[in-house]
Design a protein around this motif. Sequence first.
Motif, mmCIF file in Angstrom:
data_model
loop_
_atom_site.group_PDB
_atom_site.id
_atom_site.type_symbol
_atom_site.label_atom_id
_atom_site.label_comp_id
_atom_site.label_asym_id
_atom_site.label_seq_id
_atom_site.Cartn_x
_atom_site.Cartn_y
_atom_site.Cartn_z
ATOM 1 N N SER A 15 0.832 -1.203 0.000
ATOM 2 C CA SER A 15 0.000 0.000 0.000
ATOM 3 C C SER A 15 0.865 1.250 0.000
ATOM 4 N N ALA A 16 1.968 1.219 0.737
ATOM 5 C CA ALA A 16 2.858 2.375 0.783
ATOM 6 C C ALA A 16 3.550 2.591 -0.558
ATOM 7 N N VAL A 17 3.949 1.497 -1.214
ATOM 8 C CA VAL A 17 4.578 1.610 -2.534
ATOM 9 C C VAL A 17 3.603 2.209 -3.540
ATOM 10 N N SER A 18 2.364 1.751 -3.504
ATOM 11 C CA SER A 18 1.363 2.286 -4.434
ATOM 12 C C SER A 18 1.091 3.754 -4.142
ATOM 13 N N PHE A 19 1.058 4.109 -2.861
ATOM 14 C CA PHE A 19 0.824 5.490 -2.459
ATOM 15 C C PHE A 19 1.982 6.391 -2.893
ATOM 16 N N ALA A 20 3.208 5.900 -2.717
ATOM 17 C CA ALA A 20 4.382 6.693 -3.105
ATOM 18 C C ALA A 20 4.359 6.994 -4.597
ATOM 19 N N SER A 21 3.878 6.042 -5.384
ATOM 20 C CA SER A 21 3.798 6.245 -6.828
ATOM 21 C C SER A 21 2.639 7.156 -7.209
ATOM 22 N N ALA A 22 1.486 6.949 -6.580
ATOM 23 C CA ALA A 22 0.270 7.679 -6.973
ATOM 24 C C ALA A 22 0.213 9.089 -6.414
ATOM 25 N N GLY A 23 0.854 9.321 -5.291
ATOM 26 C CA GLY A 23 0.802 10.634 -4.675
ATOM 27 C C GLY A 23 -0.261 10.732 -3.597
ATOM 28 N N SER A 24 -0.343 11.880 -2.983
ATOM 29 C CA SER A 24 -1.243 12.093 -1.858
ATOM 30 C C SER A 24 -2.607 12.582 -2.341
ATOM 31 N N GLY A 25 -3.645 11.805 -2.047
ATOM 32 C CA GLY A 25 -4.993 12.153 -2.460
ATOM 33 C C GLY A 25 -5.764 12.894 -1.380
ATOM 34 N N MET A 26 -7.054 13.027 -1.599
ATOM 35 C CA MET A 26 -7.919 13.792 -0.710
ATOM 36 C C MET A 26 -7.821 13.324 0.740
ATOM 37 N N HIS A 27 -7.850 12.017 0.933
ATOM 38 C CA HIS A 27 -7.833 11.484 2.296
ATOM 39 C C HIS A 27 -6.600 11.941 3.060
ATOM 40 N N HIS A 28 -5.431 11.777 2.442
ATOM 41 C CA HIS A 28 -4.197 12.124 3.150
ATOM 42 C C HIS A 28 -4.056 13.624 3.354
ATOM 43 N N LYS A 29 -4.542 14.422 2.430
ATOM 44 C CA LYS A 29 -4.496 15.869 2.624
ATOM 45 C C LYS A 29 -5.317 16.264 3.851
ATOM 46 N N ILE A 30 -6.489 15.672 3.997
ATOM 47 C CA ILE A 30 -7.328 15.949 5.160
ATOM 48 C C ILE A 30 -6.607 15.562 6.446
ATOM 49 N N CYS A 31 -6.067 14.350 6.474
ATOM 50 C CA CYS A 31 -5.467 13.836 7.711
ATOM 51 C C CYS A 31 -4.175 14.551 8.073
ATOM 52 N N HIS A 32 -3.377 14.949 7.082
ATOM 53 C CA HIS A 32 -2.154 15.693 7.380
ATOM 54 C C HIS A 32 -2.471 17.042 8.020
ATOM 55 N N VAL A 33 -3.500 17.715 7.507
ATOM 56 C CA VAL A 33 -3.886 18.992 8.089
ATOM 57 C C VAL A 33 -4.406 18.800 9.511
ATOM 58 N N LEU A 34 -5.284 17.848 9.718
ATOM 59 C CA LEU A 34 -5.855 17.614 11.047
ATOM 60 C C LEU A 34 -4.779 17.239 12.057
ATOM 61 N N GLY A 35 -3.869 16.365 11.650
ATOM 62 C CA GLY A 35 -2.819 15.930 12.566
ATOM 63 C C GLY A 35 -1.888 17.060 12.949
ATOM 64 N N GLY A 36 -1.450 17.840 11.953
ATOM 65 C CA GLY A 36 -0.520 18.920 12.228
ATOM 66 C C GLY A 36 -1.141 20.077 12.982
ATOM 67 N N ALA A 37 -2.363 20.444 12.619
ATOM 68 C CA ALA A 37 -2.997 21.618 13.226
ATOM 69 C C ALA A 37 -3.519 21.361 14.627
ATOM 70 N N TYR A 38 -3.987 20.127 14.873
ATOM 71 C CA TYR A 38 -4.654 19.856 16.154
ATOM 72 C C TYR A 38 -3.991 18.739 16.936
ATOM 73 N N ASN A 39 -2.807 18.338 16.503
ATOM 74 C CA ASN A 39 -2.005 17.336 17.210
ATOM 75 C C ASN A 39 -2.794 16.059 17.491
ATOM 76 N N LEU A 40 -3.515 15.581 16.484
ATOM 77 C CA LEU A 40 -4.275 14.344 16.626
ATOM 78 C C LEU A 40 -3.365 13.148 16.353
ATOM 79 N N PRO A 41 -3.623 12.024 16.990
ATOM 80 C CA PRO A 41 -2.817 10.828 16.719
ATOM 81 C C PRO A 41 -2.966 10.392 15.263
ATOM 82 N N HIS A 42 -1.842 10.150 14.612
ATOM 83 C CA HIS A 42 -1.814 9.954 13.159
ATOM 84 C C HIS A 42 -2.660 8.771 12.703
ATOM 85 N N ALA A 43 -2.378 7.587 13.227
ATOM 86 C CA ALA A 43 -3.053 6.378 12.745
ATOM 87 C C ALA A 43 -4.553 6.430 13.005
#
Length: 366
Positions: A235-263
């Motif tokens: 899954s990580a290999v496929s993600f590295a090739s395909a790039g960051s989609g809507m889901h990961h953009k949402i979660c990166h913002v939430l995690g960084g801005a509000y210090n939420l647990p990543h997983a």
Amino acid sequence: MNAVTVTSEKSTMVFEHETPAQRVLFGAGRAAQNLTAEVGRLGATAVMVIAATESELAQKICAGLDIAVLFDAVAPHVPVDIAERAREVAAEHRIDLLVSIGGGSTTGLAKAVALTTGIPIVAVPTTYAGSEATNVWGVTEAARKTTGVDARVLPTTVIYDATCMLTLPGDLAVASGLNALAHGVDAMWAPRADPINRALAAESIGALARGMRAISADSTDLAGHEQSLYGAYLSAVSFASAGSGMHHKICHVLGGAYNLPHAQTHAIVLPHVLSFNAASAPESARRIAAALDSDDAVCGLESLRRDVHAPTALREIGLDEANLAEAVELIMPVIPPSNPRPVTAQALSTLLRNAWSGADAEYMRM
């Protein structure tokens, strides 16, 4: 014999695919011997081990090595000040190899050091985060997470050992596994999605579903952990090739801005994004459904989440309701234009509110 002419107008498979070069060593109970052999193969003379809560495990895995320094100041989302301190330690000891032993935060810190120094990484994952198989880095400063892509941060070698997962708490194993599964789902429609990474993503989703159900029933099921590790890597290999989609953009913002647990953040948001996009990406949805052994992608994911007792609400992991409006403003500018379904502020607001409250993901269907 008549010549056959294929015109570009009739071609339905045109894509550009890149597969990052990386060595993978997979085997239960082999982490120590594989690491020792890899350090020798790379000719490293000054090794810096990065490990936090896994320091006892790290000591066992590194028992046959002469370690220059152990750095254990690891924190979620890789705060910039910690990254800078780790870089200073690496320079002070003239480090020529980084060994990360731990989850995504540990691997992420090693990547932050490699980003500015070029020092190679050997990663020994202890969760299903998948960061070890991507060239994506991320650091957090002033409650904002910055991510990027750089070949220098891709670990040279990944050492997978399922016995390293046996002490992983059950709730974290579930959240980490769903985080890995999110890589595969996002790879189906991310900006650089192509037939190769979609095939890898589908295989990863099936392997993770099987593995997670097995270890949810019995946390000592070694075969279940191996299936989950295998799936997490794909899954990580496929993600590295395909790039960051809507889901990961949402979660990166939430995690960084509000210090939420990543997983846990990924585990909670995933069904809502899948439900939002599925009808607009029917072929991808069919692949996901088949991988989950279901007639419907969203139903298949929800069935898996019930079976493994996944977390359901962002409010339960620290997101305040008062932050939802700001979160929409922060996320909207980074949503990929290539997302299969157009994203409006109103739709994103509804998605986040339902992820916050733990509502059924079915509401987002078109």
